[in-house]
Design a protein around this motif. Structure first.
Motif, mmCIF file in Angstrom:
data_model
loop_
_atom_site.group_PDB
_atom_site.id
_atom_site.type_symbol
_atom_site.label_atom_id
_atom_site.label_comp_id
_atom_site.label_asym_id
_atom_site.label_seq_id
_atom_site.Cartn_x
_atom_site.Cartn_y
_atom_site.Cartn_z
ATOM 1 N N ASN A 79 79.588 122.181 28.906
ATOM 2 C CA ASN A 79 80.093 123.745 29.185
ATOM 3 C C ASN A 79 79.133 124.856 28.522
ATOM 4 O O ASN A 79 79.460 125.705 27.767
ATOM 5 N N ASN A 80 77.712 124.533 28.831
ATOM 6 C CA ASN A 80 76.753 125.342 28.369
ATOM 7 C C ASN A 80 75.954 126.108 29.662
ATOM 8 O O ASN A 80 75.100 126.516 29.390
ATOM 9 N N GLY A 81 76.317 125.823 30.505
ATOM 10 C CA GLY A 81 75.850 126.303 31.741
ATOM 11 C C GLY A 81 74.673 125.686 32.122
ATOM 12 O O GLY A 81 73.743 126.067 32.984
ATOM 13 N N CYS A 82 74.495 124.299 31.646
ATOM 14 C CA CYS A 82 73.162 123.658 32.092
ATOM 15 C C CYS A 82 73.652 122.353 32.520
ATOM 16 O O CYS A 82 74.714 121.731 32.476
ATOM 17 N N ALA A 83 72.677 121.435 32.996
ATOM 18 C CA ALA A 83 72.789 119.953 33.185
ATOM 19 C C ALA A 83 73.123 119.154 32.109
ATOM 20 O O ALA A 83 72.696 119.805 30.789
ATOM 21 N N PRO A 84 73.886 118.072 32.010
ATOM 22 C CA PRO A 84 74.220 117.514 33.208
ATOM 23 C C PRO A 84 75.426 118.287 33.766
ATOM 24 O O PRO A 84 76.104 118.887 33.200
ATOM 25 N N LEU A 85 75.491 118.032 35.344
ATOM 26 C CA LEU A 85 76.474 118.822 35.996
ATOM 27 C C LEU A 85 77.314 117.612 36.668
ATOM 28 O O LEU A 85 76.639 116.476 37.100
ATOM 29 N N MET A 86 78.648 118.135 37.110
ATOM 30 C CA MET A 86 79.444 116.956 37.907
ATOM 31 C C MET A 86 79.697 117.915 39.183
ATOM 32 O O MET A 86 80.286 119.211 38.705
ATOM 33 N N ILE A 87 79.466 117.390 40.119
ATOM 34 C CA ILE A 87 79.841 117.983 41.366
ATOM 35 C C ILE A 87 80.872 117.115 42.220
ATOM 36 O O ILE A 87 80.857 116.303 42.392
ATOM 37 N N VAL A 88 82.046 117.959 42.511
ATOM 38 C CA VAL A 88 82.870 117.193 43.543
ATOM 39 C C VAL A 88 82.963 118.015 44.670
ATOM 40 O O VAL A 88 83.271 119.318 44.873
ATOM 41 N N GLY A 89 82.547 117.415 45.846
ATOM 42 C CA GLY A 89 82.473 118.052 47.022
ATOM 43 C C GLY A 89 83.729 118.687 47.675
ATOM 44 O O GLY A 89 84.656 118.100 47.216
ATOM 45 N N HIS A 90 83.731 119.610 48.474
ATOM 46 C CA HIS A 90 84.964 120.436 48.880
ATOM 47 C C HIS A 90 84.662 120.910 50.137
ATOM 48 O O HIS A 90 83.752 120.938 50.670
ATOM 49 N N ASN A 91 86.023 121.369 50.629
ATOM 50 C CA ASN A 91 85.413 122.201 52.035
ATOM 51 C C ASN A 91 85.115 123.706 51.614
ATOM 52 O O ASN A 91 85.847 124.279 51.013
ATOM 53 N N LEU A 92 83.834 123.773 52.207
ATOM 54 C CA LEU A 92 83.320 125.087 51.527
ATOM 55 C C LEU A 92 83.572 126.362 52.575
ATOM 56 O O LEU A 92 83.718 125.868 53.830
ATOM 57 N N HIS A 93 83.680 127.411 51.984
ATOM 58 C CA HIS A 93 83.776 128.698 52.693
ATOM 59 C C HIS A 93 82.495 129.330 52.822
ATOM 60 O O HIS A 93 81.617 129.407 51.715
ATOM 61 N N GLY A 94 82.114 129.997 53.991
ATOM 62 C CA GLY A 94 80.964 131.024 53.927
ATOM 63 C C GLY A 94 81.194 132.116 53.232
ATOM 64 O O GLY A 94 82.046 132.764 53.045
ATOM 65 N N ILE A 95 80.188 132.603 52.342
ATOM 66 C CA ILE A 95 80.070 133.877 51.613
ATOM 67 C C ILE A 95 79.042 134.749 51.995
ATOM 68 O O ILE A 95 78.042 134.238 52.308
ATOM 69 N N HIS A 96 78.972 136.173 51.375
ATOM 70 C CA HIS A 96 77.709 136.906 51.563
ATOM 71 C C HIS A 96 77.487 137.090 49.901
ATOM 72 O O HIS A 96 78.224 137.551 49.222
ATOM 73 N N TYR A 97 76.377 136.583 49.543
ATOM 74 C CA TYR A 97 76.019 136.488 48.054
ATOM 75 C C TYR A 97 74.853 137.242 47.696
ATOM 76 O O TYR A 97 73.733 137.109 48.449
ATOM 77 N N ASP A 98 74.947 138.114 46.862
ATOM 78 C CA ASP A 98 73.653 139.137 46.582
ATOM 79 C C ASP A 98 73.195 138.090 45.111
ATOM 80 O O ASP A 98 73.772 138.349 44.043
ATOM 81 N N THR A 99 71.981 137.693 45.221
ATOM 82 C CA THR A 99 71.452 136.653 44.083
ATOM 83 C C THR A 99 71.152 137.734 43.205
ATOM 84 O O THR A 99 70.177 138.624 43.428
ATOM 85 N N PRO A 100 71.223 137.754 41.839
ATOM 86 C CA PRO A 100 70.897 138.663 40.798
ATOM 87 C C PRO A 100 69.434 138.489 40.484
ATOM 88 O O PRO A 100 68.880 139.538 40.050
ATOM 89 N N VAL A 101 68.667 137.330 40.691
ATOM 90 C CA VAL A 101 67.343 137.045 40.592
ATOM 91 C C VAL A 101 66.641 136.587 41.980
ATOM 92 O O VAL A 101 67.473 136.004 42.678
ATOM 93 N N ALA A 102 65.458 136.995 42.102
ATOM 94 C CA ALA A 102 64.914 136.529 43.305
ATOM 95 C C ALA A 102 64.191 135.104 43.100
ATOM 96 O O ALA A 102 63.664 134.757 42.361
ATOM 97 N N SER A 103 65.174 134.040 43.516
ATOM 98 C CA SER A 103 64.810 132.633 43.075
ATOM 99 C C SER A 103 65.158 131.982 44.474
ATOM 100 O O SER A 103 66.268 131.972 45.187
#
Ligand code: S3P
Length: 428
Positions: A144-168
């Motif tokens: 719960n600190n925004g860092c790894a280790p991460l647990m990812i459970v795949g899902h049906n994903l939806h397309g979005i328009h995302y403005d990234t806050p940093v150029a990465s």
């Protein structure tokens, strides 16, 4: 490790190893394509080996030969061909592995745990968790600190328009890869253009993707077809000898087959701004990526200002640029580079500490460094904090330091450039 001061000009030719960013992507996209992807001049550095290891754990056969570790064959199984791994995926020290794979895993129908070394478990992952959540994925930071280790459970994903806050490029690529599995197009807009290897290579594999300025749109569920990938030399590795040849008097070095993608070539522009000299020869392209031979001749350098949209094009080279600035006459200001604080280490603090210990006039700021060049450098003992790019930058600083220098954990260069010290020795 004791690092040598150069007693004479750097002279000779080097073919630097394959580009790290492109090598990672070749393995990842090859795994998601149908058929065998053959990669030549692959970078067998520890980071890219972590990527290979992760995809092998997801059932992809990847052939490497001990006697030619830069030749790799990925037996891709298509966009929906990955299997659930039977243990945690270990990304080692590699931010690219963790952030890009997260985008792919968000679209799988199995849960996966991702971890890595101490450095990566301190690096910010919220920047990928936020857009993936918005696409409908379930991705949690286990502590719960925004860092790894991460647990990812795949899902049906939806397309979005995302403005990234940093150029990465890592964040952009993560979202685009998740977009392959979404139910409608996905759009990413960046504040400045970050490296675009994902866009170029995905197109080569047959993805339906277009770029307009700093916006990329990808349409889901393409048929990706295996490709042959000849990886150009890594400009971030070549940068060590670009900087070395720029600061050691009378040097003359040629670097063969170096990737010159304009989203990566900022160090060459800065070198010229500082009064240095680079000549491009044999300009060619392969798989949408330009490359050239670069001839560097030492000339007196002067200070400059580096910031704005230039920063993403040289973000990994800033430790070396700081060394160039120490050898230049006058003031160099590096700004808009707060991202340096969340790389494999805090590269602002690390470079300021190490170069100050060597006698440089260098001050850290919130988002960069101010360097008054021309002060003679001397020997010091430097803790690299296991940061490969810092270790190589200090080896270049040592070339112009009275008595050289000493660094801890020199072996960390294996992350991106296992043969670095041999190549450096060949120019001395
Ligand atoms: C990389 C992108 C950059 C860079 C890193 C490799 C990539 O990171 O620093 O070494 O391969 O996409 P960000 O995209 O986070 O700036």
């Amino acid at each position: 490790m004791k690092l040598q001061q150069a007693e004479k000009p750097l002279e000779g030719e080097i073919t630097v190893p394959g580009d790290k960013s492109i090598s990672h992507r070749a393995v990842m996209f090859g795994s998601l394509a149908d058929g065998n992807t053959e990669i030549t001049h692959f970078l067998p550095g520890a980071d890219c080996l972590s990527t290979i290891d992760c995809f092998r754990k997801m059932g992809i056969r990847i052939d490497t030969a001990p006697d030619s570790p830069d030749h790799v064959i990925v037996h891709g199984k298509g966009l929906h061909g990955l299997n659930a791994p039977d243990s945690t995926l270990d990304c080692g020290n590699s931010g690219t592995t963790m952030r890009l794979i997260s985008g792919i895993l968000a679209g799988q129908d199995f849960p996966t745990e991702l971890t890595g070394d101490a450095s990566i478990c301190r690096r910010p992952m919220k920047r990928i968790m936020d857009p993936l959540h918005r696409m409908g994925a379930c991705i949690e930071s286990e502590n719960n600190n925004g860092c790894a280790p991460l647990m990812i459970v795949g899902h049906n994903l939806h397309g979005i328009h995302y403005d990234t806050p940093v150029a990465s490029a890592q964040v952009k690529s993560c979202i685009l890869l998740a977009g392959l599995y979404a139910d409608s197009p996905t759009v990413v807009t960046e504040p400045a253009l970050s490296r675009d290897h994902t866009e170029r290579m995905l197109k080569n594999f047959g993805a339906d993707l277009e770029t307009s300025g700093t916006t990329v749109t990808i349409r889901p569920d393409p048929h990706l077809e295996a490709a042959k990938i000849a990886v150009p030399g890594d400009i971030s590795s070549a940068a060590c000898f670009i900087a070395g040849a720029a600061v050691v008097p009378d040097s003359h070095v040629t670097l063969r087959h170096v990737g010159t993608n304009s989203t990566r070539d900022g160090i060459l522009r800065v070198l010229q701004d500082m009064g240095g000299s680079v000549t491009y020869r044999n300009l060619k392209a392969s798989g949408g990526e330009p490359y050239a031979d670069l001839e560097i001749r030492q000339l007196p350098l002067h200070g400059t200002v580096i910031g704005g949209d230039l920063i993403p094009t040289l973000i990994d080279e800033l430790p070396l640029i700081a060394v160039m600035a120490c050898a230049a006459e006058g003031e160099t200001v590096i700004r808009d580079a707060a991202e340096l604080r969340v790389k494999e280490s805090d590269r602002i603090d690390l470079m300021v500490e190490g170069l100050s210990a060597m006698g440089a006039d260098i001050t850290g700021t919130e988002d960069g460094m101010i360097i008054h060049g021309g002060k003679p450098l001397h020997s010091a003992m430097i803790d690299t904090r296991h940061d490969h790019r810092a270790a190589m930058a200090f080896a270049i600083a040592a070339l112009i330091a009275d008595g050289g220098a000493e660094i801890t954990d020199a072996d960390c260069v294996r992350i991106s450039y296992p043969g670095f010290f041999d190549d450096l020795a060949s120019l001395l």
